[in-house]
Design a protein around this motif. Structure first.
Motif, PDB file in Angstrom:
ATOM      1  N   ASP A   1     -43.675  57.438 -20.421  1.00  0.00           N
ATOM      2  CA  ASP A   1     -43.906  58.063 -21.727  1.00  0.00           C
ATOM      3  C   ASP A   1     -44.810  57.235 -22.619  1.00  0.00           C
ATOM      4  O   ASP A   1     -45.085  57.632 -23.748  1.00  0.00           O
ATOM      5  N   HIS A   2     -45.252  56.075 -22.148  1.00  0.00           N
ATOM      6  CA  HIS A   2     -46.254  55.313 -22.904  1.00  0.00           C
ATOM      7  C   HIS A   2     -47.035  54.419 -21.942  1.00  0.00           C
ATOM      8  O   HIS A   2     -46.556  54.067 -20.870  1.00  0.00           O
TER       9      HIS A   2
ATOM     10  N   GLN B   1     -48.905  57.980 -25.876  1.00  0.00           N
ATOM     11  CA  GLN B   1     -47.498  58.289 -26.045  1.00  0.00           C
ATOM     12  C   GLN B   1     -47.220  59.668 -25.463  1.00  0.00           C
ATOM     13  O   GLN B   1     -48.028  60.586 -25.613  1.00  0.00           O
ATOM     14  N   GLY B   2     -46.073  59.811 -24.805  1.00  0.00           N
ATOM     15  CA  GLY B   2     -45.709  61.093 -24.213  1.00  0.00           C
ATOM     16  C   GLY B   2     -44.209  61.260 -24.181  1.00  0.00           C
ATOM     17  O   GLY B   2     -43.499  60.809 -25.070  1.00  0.00           O
ATOM     18  N   LYS B   3     -43.738  61.875 -23.129  1.00  0.00           N
ATOM     19  CA  LYS B   3     -42.309  62.152 -22.966  1.00  0.00           C
ATOM     20  C   LYS B   3     -41.908  61.826 -21.538  1.00  0.00           C
ATOM     21  O   LYS B   3     -42.518  62.318 -20.599  1.00  0.00           O
ATOM     22  N   LYS B   4     -40.879  60.999 -21.405  1.00  0.00           N
ATOM     23  CA  LYS B   4     -40.393  60.593 -20.091  1.00  0.00           C
ATOM     24  C   LYS B   4     -39.601  61.716 -19.425  1.00  0.00           C
ATOM     25  O   LYS B   4     -38.952  62.515 -20.091  1.00  0.00           O
TER      26      LYS B   4
ATOM     27  N   ALA C   1     -42.034  66.448 -18.001  1.00  0.00           N
ATOM     28  CA  ALA C   1     -42.612  65.262 -18.650  1.00  0.00           C
ATOM     29  C   ALA C   1     -43.871  65.609 -19.427  1.00  0.00           C
ATOM     30  O   ALA C   1     -44.574  66.571 -19.116  1.00  0.00           O
ATOM     31  N   ASP C   2     -44.138  64.801 -20.430  1.00  0.00           N
ATOM     32  CA  ASP C   2     -45.486  64.722 -21.014  1.00  0.00           C
ATOM     33  C   ASP C   2     -46.026  63.388 -20.520  1.00  0.00           C
ATOM     34  O   ASP C   2     -45.940  62.363 -21.205  1.00  0.00           O
ATOM     35  N   ASN C   3     -46.537  63.409 -19.293  1.00  0.00           N
ATOM     36  CA  ASN C   3     -46.957  62.194 -18.600  1.00  0.00           C
ATOM     37  C   ASN C   3     -48.205  61.615 -19.259  1.00  0.00           C
ATOM     38  O   ASN C   3     -49.199  62.328 -19.441  1.00  0.00           O
TER      39      ASN C   3
ATOM     40  N   LYS D   1     -33.124  58.033 -18.055  1.00  0.00           N
ATOM     41  CA  LYS D   1     -33.842  57.893 -19.319  1.00  0.00           C
ATOM     42  C   LYS D   1     -32.831  57.657 -20.428  1.00  0.00           C
ATOM     43  O   LYS D   1     -31.626  57.587 -20.181  1.00  0.00           O
TER      44      LYS D   1
END
Length: 440
Positions: A224-225, A239-242, A251-253, A412
Motif C-alpha cells: 500500500d506504499h 500510497q494505496g490500499k493493502k 488492492a489499490d496496488n 493486514k
C-alpha cells in the motif's frame, strides 16, 4: 444465517468468558517466526504460543503431546491402543508480522460490539481454538467417542509448513480431517500457486538512473506504499490500499503507479518498466501476459504483482500466480516465457501444484451437510485460491473459518473476526466432531 440452536447457545454461554480469556492469552503471544534457538526451531514466539495452547488443553483434561518443539496435539476419545487411526484437525499458531496500519493493539484481543480484533484472531488462532473449545464442550457433557479425534497445533504455516514433516516423522497422518484456515463450505480443491521472479540483465548502465526502490514488498500481500528514488534527486512516493495476495482485485496496488513513472526512463531500464507497464500494469488475471486461464471449478487465474527489486546490473519484478486446478505449471510457465523481452529470465521462488480431493468422499459430504444445516447456506463443496495445511498433511481438506462474502481480512491491519461468526463456527465444528466421534 440461521440462529444458533438454543441448546448449543446455552452451552456456549456457560463457558464464553473462559473461552475469551483463553483466546486473549494466545493472541497476546507475538508468534511471528524468529531465529532458531534452543528448543524453538521457528523462534521463541511460535514456541511460546504452542506452550500456551497446550497448557490450556491440559487444563481442560485432554491428552496432549508435542513433537519436535514445533507441533503439539490434544485429543479426545479412545486411546491409540483402542483406535489406531484418528480424525485430525490441523491449524497454526504462527502469524505474519504487523505494520503501522493498526488502530487496535495487534497482539491482544480487543472486542468492539460484535467484532474481535487482533493478529491471528482469524488467521488462525481464533478458528483453531474454536475447534478445541468445541471439543471441550463435548467433553464437558461426558459424551463417549468411538473414534479418536486429535487437534494438531502447527507453528510454521506462514513460512512454508516446515513443521509438518517433523510431525510426520513421529506420528501417523490422520485417516481424514480438516484445517480451519480457509473458508466455508468444505474446500475440495486448492489452486496451484507459482511465485516467480522475472529479471532483465542491464548491460548499458541505465539502472544507475535509479538510486533505490523501497516498500513493504512481501509475498503475502500487495503493498500500500512505496518510494522511487532517482539519481537526479527526484523522490516519488505512492500510497494505496493493502490486500492479501490471494485477493489482488481488492488492492489499490502502488506498484503499477511506480512502474508507470519508471517507464519514462531511458535505455534498457526504461524498456523493462515499459514492458511491465504493458504486460502487467493493474491487471490481476494475466490477460496481457497470455496466462488468463480459467475453468468452471476455479474461476479465473489470479495474478498478484507484489514486489520490485533492483540490483547491480539486474532489474526484477515478483509475481504470484494462483492458477485453476485444470491448468498445469508447465502451461503457465510456457505462457509467461512466451511474453518475455529478449534476455529476460524466469526464476521460480515457490511452487505448489493444485491439490484436489474427491468431493464425494463421505467425510466431505458429512461436513457439507452439517455446515448447510447449521449456517442455513449452500453446502456444495468449493475450491480456493489459498494455500493451506491441506497440502502439507495427507487426507485433510480446508473447512472454514470465513463465511461467504468475507475476503481480504488476514495479513493486514485490524484483522478481525465477528464474535457471532466465532460462535457459529464453533457450533459447526461441535456438530462435526460429534458426528465424527460417535458414528458407527
Amino acid at each position: 444465517m440461521k440462529a444458533i440452536r438454543a441448546d448449543f447457545k446455552a452451552l456456549f454461554e456457560q463457558y464464553e468468558a473462559e473461552f475469551l480469556a483463553d483466546l486473549k492469552a494466545v493472541l497476546r503471544v507475538p508468534s511471528v517466526r524468529g531465529v532458531k534457538t534452543y528448543q524453538a526451531p521457528f523462534g521463541i514466539g511460535p514456541k511460546r504460543a504452542l506452550e500456551t495452547v497446550l497448557s490450556i488443553a491440559t487444563r481442560m483434561g485432554f491428552r496432549t503431546g508435542q513433537v519436535g518443539d514445533c507441533v503439539g496435539w490434544a485429543e479426545y476419545g479412545p486411546d491409540e491402543s483402542q483406535a489406531p487411526t484418528y480424525f485430525g484437525i490441523l491449524g497454526h499458531l504462527d502469524v505474519v508480522d504487523v505494520e503501522n496500519d493498526w488502530h487496535y493493539p495487534p497482539f491482544d484481543l480487543t472486542q468492539v460490539d460484535n467484532f474481535l480484533y487482533g493478529r491471528g484472531v482469524l488467521d488462525n488462532k481464533g478458528p483453531l481454538l474454536s475447534t478445541l473449545f468445541a471439543l471441550y464442550l463435548i467433553k464437558t457433557q461426558k459424551i463417549t467417542f468411538k473414534h479418536r479425534v486429535r487437534i494438531i497445533f502447527g507453528t510454521d504455516e506462514e513460512s512454508g509448513s516446515q513443521d509438518i514433516p517433523v510431525y510426520l516423522q513421529q506420528e501417523a497422518a490422520p485417516y481424514a480431517g480438516f484445517t480451519p484456515d480457509c473458508k466455508f463450505p468444505a474446500v475440495y480443491g486448492e489452486r496451484g500457486l507459482l511465485d516467480v521472479q522475472l529479471s532483465l540483465p542491464i548491460t548499458d548502465g541505465s539502472e544507475r538512473q535509479i538510486t533505490a526502490i523501497d516498500g513493504p514488498f512481501a509475498k503475502s500481500y500487495l503493498p500500500d506504499h512505496a518510494r522511487l528514488l532517482l539519481a537526479d534527486g527526484t523522490v516519488k512516493t505512492y500510497q494505496g490500499k493493502k490486500a492479501p495476495s490471494n485477493a489482488p482485485e481488492m488492492a489499490d496496488n502502488v506498484l503499477p503507479k511506480l512502474v508507470a513513472d519508471a517507464s519514462q526512463l531511458t535505455g534498457q531500464t526504461g524498456q523493462f518498466y515499459q514492458w511491465l507497464n504493458a504486460k502487467i500494469g493493474n491487471q490481476s488475471t494475466g490477460e496481457n501476459l497470455g496466462i488468463n486461464f480459467e475453468d468452471a471449478a476455479s474461476g479465473a487465474l489470479q495474478l498478484a504483482f507484489y514486489g520490485l527489486s533492483i540490483e547491480s546490473q539486474q532489474l526484477s519484478c515478483h509475481l504470484t500466480c494462483r492458477y485453476p486446478i485444470s491448468v498445469t505449471e508447465e502451461q503457465l510457465l510456457a505462457g509467461i516465457e512466451a511474453a518475455l523481452l529478449p534476455g529476460m529470465t524466469v526464476t521460480v521462488k515457490r511452487r505448489y501444484p493444485s491439490q484436489v480431493t474427491d468431493p464425494q468422499l463421505p467425510f466431505i459430504q458429512q461436513l457439507s451437510a452439517i455446515y448447510a444445516a447449521d449456517a442455513g447456506l449452500d453446502g456444495t463443496p468449493v475450491t480456493t485460491t489459498g494455500v493451506t495445511y491441506a497440502r502439507a498433511l495427507p487426507n485433510i481438506i480446508a473447512f472454514g473459518p470465513s463465511f461467504p462474502g468475507q475476503k481480504g481480512i488476514a495479513h493486514k491491519g485490524d484483522e478481525w473476526l465477528q464474535f457471532s461468526d466465532w460462535q457459529m463456527m464453533m457450533q459447526i465444528y461441535y456438530d462435526s466432531l460429534l458426528v465424527v466421534g460417535t458414528q458407527d
